[in-house]
Motif scaffolding. Sequence first.
Motif, PDB file in Angstrom:
ATOM      1  N   ALA A  85       0.816  -1.217   0.000  1.00 42.25           N
ATOM      2  CA  ALA A  85       0.000   0.000   0.000  1.00 42.25           C
ATOM      3  C   ALA A  85       0.848   1.263   0.000  1.00 42.25           C
ATOM      4  CB  ALA A  85      -0.930  -0.010   1.216  1.00 42.25           C
ATOM      5  N   GLY A  86       0.222   2.346  -0.461  1.00 43.39           N
ATOM      6  CA  GLY A  86       0.836   3.669  -0.425  1.00 43.39           C
ATOM      7  C   GLY A  86      -0.198   4.695  -0.003  1.00 43.39           C
ATOM      8  N   ILE A  87       0.273   5.879   0.344  1.00 46.10           N
ATOM      9  CA  ILE A  87      -0.632   6.952   0.746  1.00 46.10           C
ATOM     10  C   ILE A  87      -0.041   8.295   0.330  1.00 46.10           C
ATOM     11  CG2 ILE A  87       0.405   7.084   3.060  1.00 46.10           C
ATOM     12  CD1 ILE A  87      -2.353   7.926   4.140  1.00 46.10           C
ATOM     13  N   VAL A  88      -0.913   9.209  -0.076  1.00 44.95           N
ATOM     14  CA  VAL A  88      -0.524  10.594  -0.333  1.00 44.95           C
ATOM     15  C   VAL A  88      -1.506  11.458   0.443  1.00 44.95           C
ATOM     16  CG1 VAL A  88      -0.091  12.373  -2.048  1.00 44.95           C
ATOM     17  CG2 VAL A  88       0.262   9.978  -2.656  1.00 44.95           C
ATOM     18  N   SER A  89      -0.995  12.195   1.447  1.00 47.76           N
ATOM     19  CA  SER A  89      -1.885  12.972   2.309  1.00 47.76           C
ATOM     20  C   SER A  89      -1.183  14.223   2.809  1.00 47.76           C
ATOM     21  CB  SER A  89      -2.340  12.122   3.502  1.00 47.76           C
ATOM     22  OG  SER A  89      -1.297  11.977   4.449  1.00 47.76           O
ATOM     23  N   THR A  90      -1.859  14.920   3.721  1.00 46.48           N
ATOM     24  CA  THR A  90      -1.314  16.142   4.310  1.00 46.48           C
ATOM     25  C   THR A  90       0.058  15.917   4.924  1.00 46.48           C
ATOM     26  OG1 THR A  90      -3.542  16.940   4.791  1.00 46.48           O
ATOM     27  CG2 THR A  90      -1.752  17.951   6.017  1.00 46.48           C
ATOM     28  N   ILE A  91       0.294  14.725   5.452  1.00 43.80           N
ATOM     29  CA  ILE A  91       1.573  14.459   6.124  1.00 43.80           C
ATOM     30  C   ILE A  91       2.586  13.810   5.191  1.00 43.80           C
ATOM     31  CG2 ILE A  91       0.628  14.410   8.446  1.00 43.80           C
ATOM     32  CD1 ILE A  91       0.368  11.445   8.293  1.00 43.80           C
ATOM     33  N   GLY A  92       2.345  13.892   3.873  1.00 41.43           N
ATOM     34  CA  GLY A  92       3.324  13.433   2.899  1.00 41.43           C
ATOM     35  C   GLY A  92       2.913  12.156   2.191  1.00 41.43           C
ATOM     36  N   ALA A  93       3.783  11.685   1.320  1.00 42.02           N
ATOM     37  CA  ALA A  93       3.550  10.437   0.587  1.00 42.02           C
ATOM     38  C   ALA A  93       4.420   9.347   1.190  1.00 42.02           C
ATOM     39  CB  ALA A  93       3.886  10.626  -0.890  1.00 42.02           C
ATOM     40  N   ARG A  94       3.839   8.147   1.375  1.00 39.92           N
ATOM     41  CA  ARG A  94       4.586   7.036   1.966  1.00 39.92           C
ATOM     42  C   ARG A  94       4.299   5.739   1.223  1.00 39.92           C
ATOM     43  NH1 ARG A  94       2.462   6.631   7.716  1.00 39.92           N
ATOM     44  NH2 ARG A  94       0.817   7.990   6.929  1.00 39.92           N
ATOM     45  N   PHE A  95       5.322   4.942   1.029  1.00 37.06           N
ATOM     46  CA  PHE A  95       5.184   3.593   0.507  1.00 37.06           C
ATOM     47  C   PHE A  95       6.495   2.851   0.732  1.00 37.06           C
ATOM     48  CE2 PHE A  95       6.733   6.240  -2.885  1.00 37.06           C
ATOM     49  CZ  PHE A  95       7.644   5.482  -3.612  1.00 37.06           C
ATOM     50  N   HIS A  96       6.392   1.607   1.175  1.00 33.86           N
ATOM     51  CA  HIS A  96       7.559   0.755   1.419  1.00 33.86           C
ATOM     52  C   HIS A  96       8.618   1.465   2.277  1.00 33.86           C
ATOM     53  CE1 HIS A  96       5.515  -1.711  -1.310  1.00 33.86           C
ATOM     54  NE2 HIS A  96       6.237  -1.559  -2.398  1.00 33.86           N
ATOM     55  N   ASN A  97       8.205   2.065   3.388  1.00 31.80           N
ATOM     56  CA  ASN A  97       9.111   2.757   4.312  1.00 31.80           C
ATOM     57  C   ASN A  97       9.805   3.960   3.683  1.00 31.80           C
ATOM     58  OD1 ASN A  97       8.635   0.900   6.438  1.00 31.80           O
ATOM     59  ND2 ASN A  97      10.065  -0.546   5.491  1.00 31.80           N
TER      60      ASN A  97
ATOM     61  N   THR B 120       9.383   7.942   2.459  1.00 32.05           N
ATOM     62  CA  THR B 120       8.545   9.118   2.674  1.00 32.05           C
ATOM     63  C   THR B 120       8.977  10.234   1.728  1.00 32.05           C
ATOM     64  OG1 THR B 120       8.217   8.565   5.011  1.00 32.05           O
ATOM     65  CG2 THR B 120       7.756  10.829   4.349  1.00 32.05           C
ATOM     66  N   ILE B 121       7.997  10.844   1.069  1.00 30.90           N
ATOM     67  CA  ILE B 121       8.244  11.973   0.175  1.00 30.90           C
ATOM     68  C   ILE B 121       7.451  13.160   0.703  1.00 30.90           C
ATOM     69  CG2 ILE B 121       8.029  12.859  -2.184  1.00 30.90           C
ATOM     70  CD1 ILE B 121       8.037   9.941  -3.143  1.00 30.90           C
ATOM     71  N   GLU B 122       8.120  14.255   1.009  1.00 31.88           N
ATOM     72  CA  GLU B 122       7.425  15.449   1.474  1.00 31.88           C
ATOM     73  C   GLU B 122       6.644  16.070   0.325  1.00 31.88           C
ATOM     74  OE1 GLU B 122       9.789  18.283   3.527  1.00 31.88           O
ATOM     75  OE2 GLU B 122      10.579  16.842   4.977  1.00 31.88           O
ATOM     76  N   THR B 123       5.434  16.535   0.621  1.00 32.78           N
ATOM     77  CA  THR B 123       4.600  17.184  -0.378  1.00 32.78           C
ATOM     78  C   THR B 123       4.186  18.564   0.113  1.00 32.78           C
ATOM     79  OG1 THR B 123       2.670  16.048   0.552  1.00 32.78           O
ATOM     80  CG2 THR B 123       3.728  15.035  -1.345  1.00 32.78           C
TER      81      THR B 123
ATOM     82  N   LEU C 161       2.726   8.566  -8.105  1.00 34.86           N
ATOM     83  CA  LEU C 161       1.982   7.328  -8.350  1.00 34.86           C
ATOM     84  C   LEU C 161       2.772   6.385  -9.254  1.00 34.86           C
ATOM     85  CD1 LEU C 161      -1.682   8.649  -8.853  1.00 34.86           C
ATOM     86  CD2 LEU C 161      -0.642   7.707  -6.790  1.00 34.86           C
ATOM     87  N   ALA C 162       3.478   6.949 -10.232  1.00 37.13           N
ATOM     88  CA  ALA C 162       4.299   6.117 -11.111  1.00 37.13           C
ATOM     89  C   ALA C 162       5.428   5.441 -10.329  1.00 37.13           C
ATOM     90  CB  ALA C 162       4.872   6.957 -12.245  1.00 37.13           C
ATOM     91  N   GLU C 163       6.030   6.178  -9.387  1.00 36.77           N
ATOM     92  CA  GLU C 163       7.072   5.592  -8.536  1.00 36.77           C
ATOM     93  C   GLU C 163       6.501   4.454  -7.701  1.00 36.77           C
ATOM     94  OE1 GLU C 163       9.282   8.398  -6.218  1.00 36.77           O
ATOM     95  OE2 GLU C 163       9.402   9.849  -7.850  1.00 36.77           O
ATOM     96  N   MET C 164       5.274   4.645  -7.220  1.00 38.63           N
ATOM     97  CA  MET C 164       4.639   3.597  -6.426  1.00 38.63           C
ATOM     98  C   MET C 164       4.398   2.348  -7.264  1.00 38.63           C
ATOM     99  SD  MET C 164       1.869   5.529  -4.002  1.00 38.63           S
ATOM    100  CE  MET C 164       2.356   6.721  -2.746  1.00 38.63           C
ATOM    101  N   VAL C 165       3.885   2.530  -8.476  1.00 39.45           N
ATOM    102  CA  VAL C 165       3.638   1.380  -9.353  1.00 39.45           C
ATOM    103  C   VAL C 165       4.940   0.644  -9.628  1.00 39.45           C
ATOM    104  CG1 VAL C 165       2.967   0.685 -11.685  1.00 39.45           C
ATOM    105  CG2 VAL C 165       1.566   2.323 -10.430  1.00 39.45           C
ATOM    106  N   ASP C 166       5.999   1.402  -9.922  1.00 35.74           N
ATOM    107  CA  ASP C 166       7.307   0.786 -10.192  1.00 35.74           C
ATOM    108  C   ASP C 166       7.810  -0.001  -8.986  1.00 35.74           C
ATOM    109  OD1 ASP C 166       7.245   1.924 -12.690  1.00 35.74           O
ATOM    110  OD2 ASP C 166       8.602   3.575 -12.215  1.00 35.74           O
TER     111      ASP C 166
END
Length: 485
Positions: free
Chosen positions: A129-141, A143-146, A160-165
């Motif tokens: 799973a991944g998430i993009v929210s107020t506190i940033g984007a996260r997937f597989h440990n 974190t990307i600041e947004t 989203l492309a990075e997440m799919v990859d």
Amino acid sequence: MRTKRLSAILQNEMDDIFDPWVTGVETDSRKVSSGNVFICIRGYTVDGHKFAEDAVANGASAVISEYPLDLDVPNVVVADTKQTAGAVASVFYDHPSHRMRIYGVTGTNGKTTTATLTYDLLRLSGRRAGIVSTIGARFHNQTIETANTTPEAVVLHRILAEMVDAGVTDCVLEVSSHALMEGRVAGIHFHAAAFTNLTHDHLDYHRSMDEYARAKARLFEQVEVTNGEAIVLNAEDPASHVMAEFAPTRRAIMYSTTVDVEADVQVIWRDETVLVRMKEFKLEVPVRFMGAFNAANLAAAIGLVSTSDMALRTIVTNIPGLTLPKGRLERLATEDAEIYIDYAHTPDGLEKCLSTLQQDNRALVVVLSAAGDRDPTKRQDMGRIASRYSNEVIVTVHDVRMEDPKQIIRDLVKGIQPDVKYVTFEAREEALRHAATQALEGKRVVVVGKGHDHIERIGRQSIPFNESNILLEELKKRKGQEPAV
């Protein structure tokens, strides 16, 4: 490196002479590199059209704009560059939202919590799973600041492309009304979407509550119409009918937090447990959060996750492992005092937060604030609510931007009831230090307004500002001054 012909990205025919290869998509001229297509976006304070020549100088192979520009590279003119940016980015990144399930969450309050609970339910079940929210984007440990609750379209599709990859199969997006109006989720195909509630906020941007509701409802138009997809709506909020009107052919999953309101998903808070009811299933499980309003957020999350074909028992058995996101009724990590930090910045969010904390006769002190250059019409209501639930109100400001802090404080104070004690501080740090002294006297303290946010916006500057550190530092200082017993 991804490369595509400009004609393939725009899905139209272009002369070979004017059909360059594109190596990337950018809306910030400073980030443009050789071969990028630059899209001119009109922002709140900056118009990207004014930086088209800079983008070309940095190597842009083409420019997309809303009116013709005199440039030495192909210039494609479209009616709305904000909407076009999402469509272009989706094509360039090979439609990442088509290659995984996307769950959207919108509403006034509870978006971040609902999105986080959904993400954690998916993650705890073993989904990638991944998430993009107020506190940033996260997937597989990772974190990307947004910069925003919902990043602008090009950045969002890139993430989203990075997440799919990386193999992500399920992603949760927190979607603000601003994002929907500004086209930041253009080109996104949603598997399911949830609505939390609609209360007073952002009326400096939306001219009325009706307009605000319709802005939120745009999300539900983007939910795909297939057998598995659905919209998840709050049975206790009358604005849900507006959301349904924008998606009349989608399957609706209704949720509630009381036995009196019929719904597909019911989550009833019982202090340290919740009772979950769905179809023929019924189970009571322990939880690590407080408040009926968080039970509503959990119900919305269950509704979303149920559209992923996950077994209901699997969903519910993972509930005890859930925690709230940072800055959402977060208790300060100290045994010296009882201090909570919460993001509540609307009248409804404030009332839910304070009513949850006022569960006994313990004195409650609230550090109340409002942001500058943001919807002043809600401030008096927030003062009224704070004084209804607390024994003392510490009135201050946050993110004053270009507004006079005295005016923000005056607006908040107008709502405070005459019999309630209050003090004012123009400097937020001073207000926090005063709050720490109150907590050491045995009072329960809650600081609202910023939650997880560690930046103060003063004028045009963004200054690091960590509320937890300030409070802990003051507690340590005050404890050191106490005489030994």
